[in-house]
Design an enzyme around this catalytic site. Structure first.
Site: not given
Ligand code: HPA
Ligand code: ZN
Length: 333
Positions: A9, A11, A190, A193, A271-272
């Protein structure tokens, strides 16, 4: 050497570190609304998913050429390797680029240039998963899907769903996921969340996804938890992201130990990482410390990451054997 693991996961646009953002801005003659990296870093204070997404999309303005995308992916892969990542399944957001006038081919071929060299340079095998922006229309997703066909099964091996979750249920993308299944692509999304547990059920039943990204809010529905355990549906958790985007208050409150104990197939991901304070091993170490995980729990998380991956069986078995044989450093965990 850190524990071997898969990153499932991630991006790629979320790996844009401030230094690289400014270097690419200079290279492309783009002016960022921040004086320097320090000022930019101070903007990394988020109240929810949307407040992060606003900055995440804005900074993409510096990504313009194939070389930019290649440099971005190469910088990530080098860091991932240092963190013990042996396999990375990488998301990208085609619509965020085509909407700015960057052709899809520039994005895919640029990323592909770095991914092609990854196994040899870094020992990291890769997959590329294109995500649809769920706050864009279903028609836009369909258009993007059709435009990406030339790369299906070669550069692009799966589809995902990201961006602002609440109000954009999975069923909105029923059609494009059906086409993705027909095209033989992997499917993830996703869900859970910021959105409700019902979105997780819908992603499984309507979109036919093989993994759920995040999935944190499954805990609000005990029947869903039973199902996820029974079907061993992987959940790609992102603990540092959850704290930064205020899905949970502190890392010590993260339900990861309870999820492991319940028998859920959970994995730890970043994630990021440029925005949320850490890459794959940083996330693992942070939960280890905050949640007092023991060595066998860490080993289980690493094994889960390979089990949940889309690797071929031969490499999966080899990497699982490495996890089983891994010797923790004395004193660690
Ligand atoms: N959630 C949804 N979209 C996203 C995320 C995330 O954590 N990171 C980059 N796009
Ligand atoms: Zn994500």
């Amino acid at each position: 050497m850190p524990l071997p693991k898969a990153e499932l996961h991630l991006h790629i646009e979320g790996t844009l570190e401030p230094d690289l953002a400014f270097a690419l801005a200079a290279r492309n003659g783009v002016t960022l609304p921040y004086a320097d990296t320090e000022e930019l870093r101070r903007a990394y204070s988020f109240s929810d998913l949307q407040s992060f997404l606003d900055l995440y999309y804005a900074l993409m303005a510096v990504l313009r050429t194939e070389q930019d995308f290649a440099d971005l992916a190469d910088a990530y892969l080098a860091r991932a390797a240092e963190q013990g990542v042996r396999h990375a399944e990488i998301f990208f957001d085609p619509q965020a680029h085509t909407a700015r006038g960057v052709p899809l081919g520039v994005v895919v071929e640029g990323l592909g240039r770095a991914l092609d060299r990854s196994e040899e340079r870094y020992g990291v095998s890769t997959r590329l998963i294109m995500c649809f922006l769920r706050d864009e229309s279903a028609d836009s997703a369909l258009e993007t899907f059709e435009a990406a066909r030339p790369w299906f099964g070669t550069r692009i091996t799966g589809v995902g769903l990201d961006s602002a979750e609440v109000g954009h249920p999975p069923a909105k993308f029923r059609e494009v996921y059906r086409l993705a299944a027909d095209a033989g692509l992997h499917r993830v999304a996703h869900a859970g969340e910021e959105g409700p547990a019902g979105y997780i059920t819908e992603a499984l039943d309507v979109l036919g996804v093989e993994r759920i990204d995040h999935g944190l809010r499954c805990l609000e529905d005990p029947d869903l938890v039973d199902r996820l355990v029974r079907e061993q549906v992987p959940l790609t958790l992102c603990p540092l992201s959850n704290v930064r985007l205020r899905c949970i208050d502190t890392l010590a409150d993260h339900p990861l130990p309870a999820m492991l104990a319940a028998g859920l197939l959970v994995t730890v991901n970043s994630d990021d990482p440029a925005y949320f304070g850490g890459y794959a091993d940083d996330n693992l170490r942070a939960v280890e410390e905050a949640l007092k995980l023991d060595r066998e729990e860490l080993r289980l998380l690493a094994a889960n990451s390979f089990r949940a991956s889309f690797l071929d069986e031969e490499r999966r078995a080899a990497l699982l054997a490495e996890v089983a044989a891994y010797e923790f450093e004395p004193g660690a965990a």
